[in-house]
Design a protein around this motif. Structure first.
Motif: not given
Length: 354
Positions: A296-323
């Motif tokens: 009952n909510g959106v939770v996204v797991k970013s890879h532990g070794s992700a760089n800034a680009l990877g984190v940005a992509n995880a955030v973008a995925v999260t935002a898209r799922l909300l939208e």
């Protein structure tokens, strides 16, 4: 129009605050509608924000004194949910202070905390971990479960198929994503009793926004012929790591080959555009952001070794799922299936894999 703010566990991941804040800032430079609740050590977050002026008016800090370690057992982490950055980020979703949460921390702890705080959706027995994998086709493939449930029955697999298809409709644009069950062969007689029963149920179901086409073998996951691959968490986690390992193997083998002689080095310079394209396609940072479906909510797991680009992509995925209102889509699909269609498949209590 601004989206609900995203709670970011700033302490998770291999490099912690610097990369998580940098990734959030990169995501906001791409989409200025993003707003954040940064959860973690307040002093360290403030120092990290000094390098990202675009975040000053778009983020709020929620101080958390504790951090979930990478090797901490989920049961131990649950006891500290109210004081750790991970637990507080998830609780922000529960309370409505944030629309979704992103963490690069301990996967098992993240699943346990998310399930405890947000609970599973009506009609879902167990949440599943889904991720996007690269393919030779136009779109990535959604694969689930990738480790949240080591053992699954037919009912679980059917529910995973419905949730995965809802996710795939968002990321691929297909009205009826092509769904297949991972199996040791494509013949109808192959597979365990659970896989066979799930296949029978999906073939018989009507009104679902998906196209079920039987089974897929592991070596065909990345061919681009399927949009959703469904399996139990044990098999899915092994398959995922095998795919990631094969990608690293190919990259390392190419690097070794190109450095083996002067002629090879010249060949590398000539073929560099192609090798850079391959590197980009296989880079896990470009496909970062696994989703816990069924909560009952959106939770996204970013890879532990992700760089800034990877984190940005995880955030973008999260935002898209909300939208795109992922949870509402799953609820609608479950209503189409109807509880009566799942009669005979008994749910089981699952265990989260770290």
């Amino acid at each position: 129009m601004s989206l609900p703010r995203i709670a970011v566990d700033a302490m998770g991941g291999d490099e912690g605050v610097r990369v998580m804040v940098e990734g959030a800032a990169l995501a906001r430079r791409r989409h200025d509608r993003f707003k954040f609740l940064l959860v973690g050590d307040e002093d360290r977050i403030k120092r990290a924000l000094e390098n990202h002026p675009n975040m000053r008016g778009a983020s709020e800090i929620l101080h958390a004194a504790d951090v979930v370690s990478g090797d901490e057992k989920p049961t131990q982490a649950l006891r500290r949910a109210k004081t750790t950055s991970m637990g507080m980020a998830i609780n922000a979703v529960k309370s409505g202070a944030a629309g979704a949460a992103v963490s690069a921390g301990n996967t098992g702890a993240l699943m346990a905390m998310s399930k405890m705080a947000l609970r599973t959706m009506p009609g879902i027995d167990r949440p599943a971990l889904a991720a996007l994998l690269p393919t030779l086709g136009e779109n990535d493939v959604v694969m689930l479960d990738l480790g949240a449930n080591t053992e699954c029955d037919a009912r679980n697999l059917v529910q995973f198929a419905i949730m995965g298809a809802a996710y795939a409709r968002i990321v691929t644009g297909r009205e009826a994503p092509r769904v297949r069950l991972l199996n040791i062969g494509t013949e109808e007689i192959k597979g365990t009793d659970q896989v066979q029963a799930a296949a029978a149920q999906l073939r018989a179901a009507t009104g679902l926004a998906l196209s079920f086409d039987g089974f897929v073998e592991a070596d065909k996951i990345n061919r681009g012929d399927v949009d959703v691959v469904v399996t139990d968490g044990f098999s899915g986690n092994i398959a995922l790591k095998a795919v990631e390992g094969a990608a690293r193997f190919v990259g390392d083998l190419l690097k070794r080959s190109f450095m083996s002689s002067l002629r090879s080095k010249i060949g590398f310079l000539i073929s560099r555009p192609a090798t850079e394209l391959l590197k980009h396609h296989l880079d896990p940072n470009n496909h970062n952001g696994a989703v816990f479906l069924g909560l009952n909510g959106v939770v996204v797991k970013s890879h532990g070794s992700a760089n800034a680009l990877g984190v940005a992509n995880a955030v973008a995925v999260t935002a898209r799922l909300l939208e795109e209102r992922l949870t509402e889509r799953i609820s609608a699909d479950l209503a189409e299936l109807g509880e009566g269609n799942l009669r005979g498949f008994q749910g089981q209590e699952g265990d989260a894999a770290a």
